[in-house]
Design a protein around this motif. Structure first.
Motif, mmCIF file in Angstrom:
data_model
loop_
_atom_site.group_PDB
_atom_site.id
_atom_site.type_symbol
_atom_site.label_atom_id
_atom_site.label_comp_id
_atom_site.label_asym_id
_atom_site.label_seq_id
_atom_site.Cartn_x
_atom_site.Cartn_y
_atom_site.Cartn_z
ATOM 1 N N VAL A 1 0.855 -1.184 0.000
ATOM 2 C CA VAL A 1 0.000 0.000 0.000
ATOM 3 C C VAL A 1 0.894 1.238 0.000
ATOM 4 N N THR A 2 0.753 2.053 -1.035
ATOM 5 C CA THR A 2 1.488 3.312 -1.104
ATOM 6 C C THR A 2 0.476 4.444 -1.222
ATOM 7 N N TYR A 3 0.902 5.634 -0.833
ATOM 8 C CA TYR A 3 0.012 6.785 -0.946
ATOM 9 C C TYR A 3 0.800 8.008 -1.402
ATOM 10 N N LYS A 4 0.043 8.976 -1.947
ATOM 11 C CA LYS A 4 0.614 10.266 -2.329
ATOM 12 C C LYS A 4 -0.447 11.335 -2.124
ATOM 13 N N LYS A 5 -0.027 12.580 -2.197
ATOM 14 C CA LYS A 5 -0.890 13.742 -1.959
ATOM 15 C C LYS A 5 -1.390 13.785 -0.523
ATOM 16 N N GLY A 6 -0.547 13.322 0.408
ATOM 17 C CA GLY A 6 -0.898 13.364 1.822
ATOM 18 C C GLY A 6 -0.537 14.702 2.443
ATOM 19 N N HIS A 7 -0.573 14.752 3.776
ATOM 20 C CA HIS A 7 -0.267 15.980 4.503
ATOM 21 C C HIS A 7 1.181 16.407 4.276
ATOM 22 N N GLY A 8 1.449 17.682 4.463
ATOM 23 C CA GLY A 8 2.735 18.287 4.162
ATOM 24 C C GLY A 8 3.927 17.630 4.835
ATOM 25 N N ASN A 9 3.740 17.145 6.084
ATOM 26 C CA ASN A 9 4.872 16.541 6.772
ATOM 27 C C ASN A 9 5.179 15.141 6.253
ATOM 28 N N LYS A 10 4.232 14.518 5.570
ATOM 29 C CA LYS A 10 4.451 13.187 5.001
ATOM 30 C C LYS A 10 3.568 13.030 3.757
ATOM 31 N N PRO A 11 3.904 13.750 2.674
ATOM 32 C CA PRO A 11 3.020 13.777 1.503
ATOM 33 C C PRO A 11 2.928 12.456 0.753
ATOM 34 N N GLU A 12 3.931 11.587 0.892
ATOM 35 C CA GLU A 12 3.837 10.288 0.234
ATOM 36 C C GLU A 12 4.615 9.273 1.045
ATOM 37 N N GLY A 13 4.262 8.004 0.843
ATOM 38 C CA GLY A 13 4.958 6.973 1.592
ATOM 39 C C GLY A 13 4.325 5.612 1.410
ATOM 40 N N VAL A 14 4.769 4.699 2.257
ATOM 41 C CA VAL A 14 4.291 3.319 2.238
ATOM 42 C C VAL A 14 3.517 3.084 3.524
ATOM 43 N N LEU A 15 2.357 2.463 3.403
ATOM 44 C CA LEU A 15 1.561 2.109 4.567
ATOM 45 C C LEU A 15 1.777 0.626 4.834
ATOM 46 N N SER A 16 2.389 0.322 5.975
ATOM 47 C CA SER A 16 2.722 -1.058 6.323
ATOM 48 C C SER A 16 1.605 -1.682 7.150
ATOM 49 N N PRO A 17 1.530 -3.023 7.169
ATOM 50 C CA PRO A 17 0.535 -3.680 8.029
ATOM 51 C C PRO A 17 0.655 -3.175 9.464
ATOM 52 N N GLY A 18 -0.476 -2.817 10.041
ATOM 53 C CA GLY A 18 -0.485 -2.287 11.394
ATOM 54 C C GLY A 18 -0.303 -0.783 11.449
ATOM 55 N N GLY A 19 0.045 -0.168 10.321
ATOM 56 C CA GLY A 19 0.287 1.271 10.281
ATOM 57 C C GLY A 19 -0.964 2.048 9.918
ATOM 58 N N SER A 20 -0.883 3.364 10.067
ATOM 59 C CA SER A 20 -1.986 4.236 9.677
ATOM 60 C C SER A 20 -1.417 5.582 9.234
#
Length: 94
Positions: A58-77
């Motif tokens: 699971v990856t994301y982009k266009k997130g909040h300024g302090n973490k605009p993109e990244g990888v969402l790991s199992p157990g993460g949010s």
């Protein structure tokens, strides 16, 4: 109905939900709330709770300024932002 200036409710924000995109499909989610790995995967694969042995990237982009993109790991949010995009790839097909 198209008037978004609803003053009848207390609270800070004008809209209470954000639109997030999971694999090109829009979903409504409470604004500024966290979404978990399992919740993102379940939006794309509704049978995920019955198959927790499957793993997904699971990856994301266009997130909040302090973490605009990244990888969402199992157990993460991650905190949801309007227009945020998630990609969910099944890596555990057997």
């Amino acid at each position: 109905m198209a008037d978004h200036k609803d003053k009848g409710h207390g609270g800070g924000g004008n809209d209470k939900t954000a639109t997030i995109i999971v694999e090109a499909t829009p979903h409504e989610w409470p604004k500024n709330e966290d979404i978990t790995y399992a919740q993102v995967v379940t939006l794309e694969f509704p049978d995920y709770p019955q198959h927790p042995e499957r793993t997904y990237s699971v990856t994301y982009k266009k997130g909040h300024g302090n973490k605009p993109e990244g990888v969402l790991s199992p157990g993460g949010s991650v905190k949801v932002k309007d227009g945020m995009e998630f990609n969910v790839t099944d890596t555990g097909q057997s």
